[in-house]
Design a protein around this motif. Structure first.
Motif, short mmCIF file in Angstrom:
data_model
loop_
_atom_site.label_atom_id
_atom_site.label_comp_id
_atom_site.label_asym_id
_atom_site.label_seq_id
_atom_site.Cartn_x
_atom_site.Cartn_y
_atom_site.Cartn_z
N THR A 5 0.84 -1.19 0.00
CA THR A 5 0.00 0.00 0.00
C THR A 5 0.88 1.25 0.00
O THR A 5 1.94 1.27 0.63
CB THR A 5 -0.95 0.03 1.21
N GLN A 6 0.39 2.27 -0.71
CA GLN A 6 1.10 3.54 -0.79
C GLN A 6 0.14 4.67 -0.47
O GLN A 6 -1.01 4.66 -0.91
CB GLN A 6 1.64 3.77 -2.21
N THR A 7 0.63 5.64 0.27
CA THR A 7 -0.13 6.86 0.52
C THR A 7 0.80 8.06 0.39
O THR A 7 1.99 7.97 0.73
CB THR A 7 -0.77 6.86 1.92
N PRO A 8 0.29 9.21 -0.12
CA PRO A 8 -1.04 9.39 -0.70
C PRO A 8 -1.11 8.87 -2.13
O PRO A 8 -0.10 8.45 -2.68
CB PRO A 8 -1.19 10.92 -0.67
N LYS A 9 -2.26 8.93 -2.75
CA LYS A 9 -2.41 8.55 -4.15
C LYS A 9 -2.02 9.71 -5.07
O LYS A 9 -1.48 9.49 -6.16
CB LYS A 9 -3.84 8.14 -4.45
N ARG A 11 -0.60 14.04 -4.97
CA ARG A 11 -0.12 15.14 -4.14
C ARG A 11 0.44 16.23 -5.06
O ARG A 11 1.11 15.93 -6.05
CB ARG A 11 0.95 14.68 -3.18
N LEU A 21 6.57 10.04 1.22
CA LEU A 21 5.69 9.06 0.59
C LEU A 21 5.76 7.78 1.43
O LEU A 21 6.85 7.27 1.68
CB LEU A 21 6.11 8.77 -0.85
N GLN A 22 4.59 7.30 1.82
CA GLN A 22 4.56 6.13 2.68
C GLN A 22 4.38 4.86 1.84
O GLN A 22 3.66 4.84 0.85
CB GLN A 22 3.42 6.24 3.69
N CYS A 23 5.05 3.79 2.29
CA CYS A 23 4.91 2.47 1.67
C CYS A 23 4.90 1.42 2.77
O CYS A 23 5.81 1.42 3.63
CB CYS A 23 6.04 2.21 0.70
N THR A 106 1.96 6.66 -6.53
CA THR A 106 1.62 8.01 -6.06
C THR A 106 1.98 8.98 -7.17
O THR A 106 3.12 9.01 -7.63
CB THR A 106 2.42 8.38 -4.80
#
Lengths: 111, 113
Positions: A5-9, A11, A21-23, A106
């Motif tokens: 999962t990655q956030t955000p989609k 930006r 960027l989160q993973c 993202t």
């Protein structure tokens, strides 16, 4: 399993701003990767990790930093965003048997 | 460093026909892995097929097969009985002994009805 999962989609950043960027992966994979994909191009490796506490540079690391404090998480930090960092960023993970699982990406725009 | 080259930016094929996508690479390593990935408009990267360099037998996966020529450093993808859902970008990739992946620039495949 959620997989990778990655956030955000999406930006939008202003020049000079910073962001992370989160993973996250829930498959207990040791290997994790960050790529960028510019329009009409293939993926370029930014950083990768072979396990918690171990990271190394890929082809295009300038302007980015990473950390790997846990097996699950592999955040990518952009410092002082520049228009050249406008791209789609993919995180991926894999096991030793080499199949790589990708997150959804993202889309980052720097204006 | 390794390099991967895809010389066909775009290709078209009629539904139900066969198409071959080309890929060449350069590496000084003897053991490595090669992959074909599909990227539909949804942007999700999907593994199509993979090949271990130490295996002489070409990999196959249903309608997808490869022609792996190690001496020539060539790794082409053949899609048989093309379907509309095969329309996508296709990327060739190499995994080296340092756990790094290298991707080609991609081939856009259009399957026409």
């Amino acid at each position: 399993n959620a997989g990778v999962t990655q956030t955000p989609k999406f930006r939008i950043l202003k020049i000079g701003q910073s962001m992370t960027l989160q993973c996250t992966q829930d498959m207990n994979h040791n290997y994790m990767y960050w790529y960028r994909q510019d329009p009409g191009m293939g993926l370029k490796l930014i950083y990768y990790s072979v396990g918690a506490g171990i990271t190394d540079k890929g082809e295009v690391p300038n302007g980015y930093n990473v950390s790997r404090s846990t097996t699950e998480d592999f955040p990518l930090r952009l410092e002082l965003a520049a228009p050249s960092q406008t791209s789609v960023y993919f995180c991926a993970s894999r096991v030793k048997t080499d199949t790589q699982y990708f997150g959804p990406g993202t889309r980052l725009t720097v204006l | 460093a390794q390099t991967v080259t895809q010389s066909q930016p775009e290709m078209s094929v009629q539904e139900a026909e066969t198409v071959t996508l080309s890929c060449t690479y350069d590496t000084s390593e003897n053991n490595y892995y090669l992959f074909w990935y599909k990227q539909p408009p949804s942007r999700q990267m999907i593994l199509v097929i993979r090949q271990e360099a130490y295996k002489q037998q070409n990999a196959t996966e249903n309608r997808f097969s490869v022609n792996f020529q190690k001496a020539a450093k060539s790794f082409s993808l053949k899609i048989s009985d093309s379907q509309l859902g095969d329309t996508a970008m296709y990327f060739c990739a190499l995994l080296d002994n340092f756990n790094k992946f290298y991707f080609g620039s991609g081939t856009k495949l259009n399957v026409k009805p």
